[in-house]
Motif scaffolding. Sequence first.
Motif, PDB file in Angstrom:
ATOM      1  N   GLY A  65      40.211  41.327  37.796  1.00  0.00           N
ATOM      2  CA  GLY A  65      40.649  41.857  39.451  1.00  0.00           C
ATOM      3  C   GLY A  65      40.441  43.751  39.333  1.00  0.00           C
ATOM      4  N   ASN A  69      36.630  43.970  40.782  1.00  0.00           N
ATOM      5  CA  ASN A  69      37.034  43.321  42.105  1.00  0.00           C
ATOM      6  C   ASN A  69      37.204  41.904  42.429  1.00  0.00           C
ATOM      7  N   TYR A  70      36.449  41.346  43.062  1.00  0.00           N
ATOM      8  CA  TYR A  70      36.644  40.204  43.161  1.00  0.00           C
ATOM      9  C   TYR A  70      35.599  39.223  42.582  1.00  0.00           C
ATOM     10  N   GLY A 205      32.770  36.797  46.192  1.00  0.00           N
ATOM     11  CA  GLY A 205      32.901  36.533  44.759  1.00  0.00           C
ATOM     12  C   GLY A 205      32.980  35.608  44.026  1.00  0.00           C
ATOM     13  N   ALA A 284      42.555  42.372  41.915  1.00  0.00           N
ATOM     14  CA  ALA A 284      41.722  42.822  42.656  1.00  0.00           C
ATOM     15  C   ALA A 284      42.140  43.673  44.156  1.00  0.00           C
ATOM     16  N   HIS A 288      42.088  46.868  41.920  1.00  0.00           N
ATOM     17  CA  HIS A 288      41.117  47.965  42.284  1.00  0.00           C
ATOM     18  C   HIS A 288      40.407  48.682  43.663  1.00  0.00           C
ATOM     19  N   THR A 289      41.198  48.206  44.667  1.00  0.00           N
ATOM     20  CA  THR A 289      40.797  48.854  45.756  1.00  0.00           C
ATOM     21  C   THR A 289      41.794  50.425  46.014  1.00  0.00           C
ATOM     22  N   THR A 293      42.039  50.645  38.187  1.00  0.00           N
ATOM     23  CA  THR A 293      40.777  49.591  37.391  1.00  0.00           C
ATOM     24  C   THR A 293      41.559  49.694  36.679  1.00  0.00           C
TER      25      THR A 293
END
Length: 444
Positions: A65, A69-70, A205, A284, A288-289, A293
């Motif tokens: 994640g 991300n997704y 995703g 995520a 991630h957002t 990361t």
Amino acid sequence: MEAVKTKEGWKRERSTPSLQEVYKSMAVPKRGSSFRKFLAFAGPGYLVAVGYMDPGNWATDLAGGAMFNYSLLSVILISNIMAILLQSLTARLGIATGRDLAQACRDHYSKPVNFVLWLLCELAIAACDLAEVIGSAIALQLLFGLPLIYGVLLTSLDVMLVLFLQNKGFRYIESIVISLIVVILICFGAEMIFSKPDIGGIFGGFVPRAEILQNPEMLYIALGILGATVMPHNLYLHSSIVQTRNYEETEEGKRSAIKFATIDSTVALTLALFINAAILILSAAAFHTTGHTEVAEIQDAYQLLTPLLGTGLASILFAVALLAAGQNSTLTGTLAGQIVMEGFLNIRLKPWIRRLITRLIAIVPAVIVIAVTGEKGTGDLLILSQVVLSLQLSFAVIPLVMFTTDKRKMGALVAPKWVAVLSWIVAVIIAVLNAYLLYGTFFS
């Protein structure tokens, strides 16, 4: 015993069932509604589902994640569908033949082949147990400040919990497992509210993409997710614990048992899908957002959740769910180890001795890694343990599919043609992906 063909198509006669103390110990109503019968069979699926939400999954899902991300939700979904199919086959094998997967291998293959399969399975159980040990120790550290190395050593004492529950009866084990799953579900339900994930991104995703196969780093995490989701030792476990139900030993009775056992495992694994997806979605949405990361360590995730989501409860619930997952995995790991040793080698050790051996195999590498690399090495060790599980998968999946699609062995309860075709496709996909992983690991 001499390798002599039996009338069922096996080379050896069926031996004494594994987990003999709980074999056929739970009554199944002969009359009444289908719902009553379903309740009688409900339980083994949740013990199997535990392996699909153990701390090893957390490491791969968090890394997936945060980094991608997704995108890897599709891998979780596909892995879960594979798991549902394979677990339905294990239930079919155990109920139709009266053999768990380890016993079936013993009754079909030569002694040298059986010995190799047993060693590989023990390696998978040790890898899984390693994830449980580290996950539980991390949870104890996060909640109570206990140094990680002491937490690892403390996990060896959970042998007493397993013994206590086994003496109380199999339904007690199932009840504890289901209760802990409910705790995990509540924790991640709250995390979904706190993290406010992108709903459109989640649905996107779940759509498979070619990028996963083209990106070596993404493929490595994806195979870790596959190994963490479709657990090799769960195939042995499920084929044995479905035999705790006292169903009728007739074709009709066995068909009914297969149906309800399949429903049980499908419902339980759907819950596991939600939990696995929730971990990746949380990672995520929270990491991630926001540009974090690099988060792959469970400890880093715990520390960042509070400032990123704006509530201290997010970190606490995360650690509570992790502890519940680790303890749940402990219970099923004990049973799986006992089944594998009894099935392959026909050796029956006392459960606490078997558990202690398994724990020591996991504790030693964990202590060494923590001593040499410090706490930062635990995340890599968790992900590596799941890749080891993935590499061992084919050695459990191929015999399972081979046995359940063989009419000489299964008789009238052989897997339907469409199930057989899908099962072989899954077995080939797993073998090809694992070969690709090996090639990438050694030659890239």
